[in-house]
Design a protein around this motif. Structure first.
Motif, PDB file in Angstrom:
ATOM      1  N   LEU A 247      -7.458  -4.868   0.586  1.00 56.43           N
ATOM      2  CA  LEU A 247      -7.687  -3.558   1.186  1.00 56.43           C
ATOM      3  C   LEU A 247      -8.512  -3.666   2.458  1.00 56.43           C
ATOM      4  CD1 LEU A 247      -8.423  -1.497  -2.048  1.00 56.43           C
ATOM      5  CD2 LEU A 247      -6.381  -1.348  -0.611  1.00 56.43           C
ATOM      6  N   GLU A 248      -9.429  -4.616   2.502  1.00 53.52           N
ATOM      7  CA  GLU A 248     -10.254  -4.802   3.698  1.00 53.52           C
ATOM      8  C   GLU A 248      -9.441  -5.312   4.880  1.00 53.52           C
ATOM      9  OE1 GLU A 248     -13.559  -7.260   2.719  1.00 53.52           O
ATOM     10  OE2 GLU A 248     -14.347  -5.888   1.199  1.00 53.52           O
TER      11      GLU A 248
ATOM     12  N   ARG B 157       0.839  -1.209   0.000  1.00 58.66           N
ATOM     13  CA  ARG B 157       0.000   0.000   0.000  1.00 58.66           C
ATOM     14  C   ARG B 157       0.868   1.252   0.000  1.00 58.66           C
ATOM     15  NH1 ARG B 157      -1.430   3.363   3.978  1.00 58.66           N
ATOM     16  NH2 ARG B 157      -0.512   1.969   5.544  1.00 58.66           N
TER      17      ARG B 157
ATOM     18  N   PRO C 227      -5.832  -6.122  -4.472  1.00 53.83           N
ATOM     19  CA  PRO C 227      -7.214  -6.549  -4.700  1.00 53.83           C
ATOM     20  C   PRO C 227      -8.123  -6.018  -3.602  1.00 53.83           C
ATOM     21  CG  PRO C 227      -5.859  -8.374  -3.873  1.00 53.83           C
ATOM     22  CD  PRO C 227      -4.926  -7.238  -4.164  1.00 53.83           C
ATOM     23  N   PRO C 228      -9.411  -5.840  -3.884  1.00 56.54           N
ATOM     24  CA  PRO C 228     -10.330  -5.279  -2.873  1.00 56.54           C
ATOM     25  C   PRO C 228     -10.313  -6.027  -1.560  1.00 56.54           C
ATOM     26  CG  PRO C 228     -11.390  -5.394  -5.033  1.00 56.54           C
ATOM     27  CD  PRO C 228     -10.078  -6.115  -5.159  1.00 56.54           C
ATOM     28  N   GLU C 229     -10.216  -7.364  -1.625  1.00 56.46           N
ATOM     29  CA  GLU C 229     -10.212  -8.132  -0.382  1.00 56.46           C
ATOM     30  C   GLU C 229      -8.969  -7.875   0.464  1.00 56.46           C
ATOM     31  OE1 GLU C 229      -9.134 -11.014  -3.817  1.00 56.46           O
ATOM     32  OE2 GLU C 229     -10.404  -9.248  -3.438  1.00 56.46           O
TER      33      GLU C 229
END
Length: 320
Positions: free
Chosen positions: A317-318, A306, A313-315
């Protein structure tokens, strides 16, 4: 449960910073670095230099310029710090009055050069605190003297200190010819016993107290690959998490050297998602047993990705 609340229950979350610290000491270079940061995003910090990288004899005007640039609209990400004069220098208190007070709340960090020991750092911090009304900016300390290296554990233990940087040129010079000038750069900077000792002691102190170890500058600005290669060695063999840049062409190489690969990002994401589904208990992943010790490692892989502006991937970022 979020990884940060599970993986660090018994310890504070270590500091996280962009992996490149770009120094600029003239108005032209400061403005150029701000424009580049606006273009690339906050994948690197900028340090405005009031000390060795700035012209001598015009300290008040330079400090005023630094203040005006930090307060300007060009400072889009609030990721600009300032290297002050040494706390023993006559211009130190002037820096505080002309930069710290007007720029309160806008400074990413403050860099203290040429310190001798932890007591000197603490006195400088109290002087800085006297010039602000709100929270103290994080303090970065340059380790570039024999005395500072001897007290590096105590310096790293100071709560307000976020990062320690190795000042290789001053450190080599302080040996008065006993270390060759070639040890200021590669390959000898990674092989000379006294330099290796200094770098490893600084890194060990940082990791003992959850601080960032920042590697010294690459002076070879004619070879765009030199900073990249130095950053690889500093990160992979010496445990450094950040490195100086003194030329815009060095920034991308340093960021790339510290950035995890796409494979590492994919592995870290898959493992942490499996761990999360198991409520962070031990899991078997790709034939190996993993628990919270390795989860912490892979969580930092994603954090580093980051900070280096790598696609996630979006997962993933969570998980951050």
């Amino acid at each position: 449960m979020h990884p940060s609340s599970v993986l660090f229950q018994d310890q504070p979350v270590p500091a996280l910073l962009p992996v490149c610290d770009h120094y600029a000491g003239s108005e032209k270079l400061m403005r150029k670095s701000m424009a580049l940061q606006a273009e690339l995003g906050p994948c690197f910090d900028i340090t405005f230099d009031c000390e060795d990288g700035a012209a001598a004899g015009n300290e008040a005007a330079h400090a005023d310029l630094v203040s005006r640039l930090i307060l300007s609209e060009e400072n889009r990400f609030q990721r600009i710090g300032v290297r002050l004069h040494a706390s023993t220098h006559p211009a130190f208190l002037q820096d505080l009055a002309l930069i710290i007070t007007p720029c309160e709340g806008k400074l990413a960090y403050l860099v203290l050069p040429k310190v001798s020991n932890s007591a000197e750092v603490l006195r400088a911090i109290e002087n800085i605190r006297a010039h602000i009304k709100t929270d103290l900016p994080p303090v970065h300390v340059l380790i570039e003297t024999h005395e500072a290296l001897a007290d590096v554990m105590a310096i790293a233990a100071i709560p307000e200190v976020q990062c320690l940087s190795f000042g290789i040129m001053d450190f080599v010079s302080s040996h008065f010819g006993a270390i060759p000038a070639a040890a200021m750069h590669s390959p000898q900077q990674f092989t000379h016993p006294l330099i290796v000792r200094a770098k490893t002691e600084l890194a060990a102190a940082c990791h003992r107290y959850g601080k960032i170890a920042s590697h010294n500058v690459t002076t070879d600005i004619s070879n765009p690959d030199a900073a990249y290669q130095d950053a690889l060695l500093a990160g992979n063999q010496f445990g450094y998490q950040r490195m100086w840049s003194i030329h815009p062409q060095q920034i991308r190489g340093i960021v790339d050297a510290f950035a995890p690969s796409s494979h590492e990002i994919t592995t870290a994401t898959a493992l942490l998602l499996q761990a999360q589904s198991a409520d962070w208990g031990p899991v078997r992943f790709e034939g190996r047993l993993h628990d919270r010790a390795s989860y912490r490692y892979y969580w930092f892989v994603l954090q580093r990705a980051r900070l280096c502006a790598k696609p996630l991937p979006p997962e993933a970022l969570e998980l951050l």
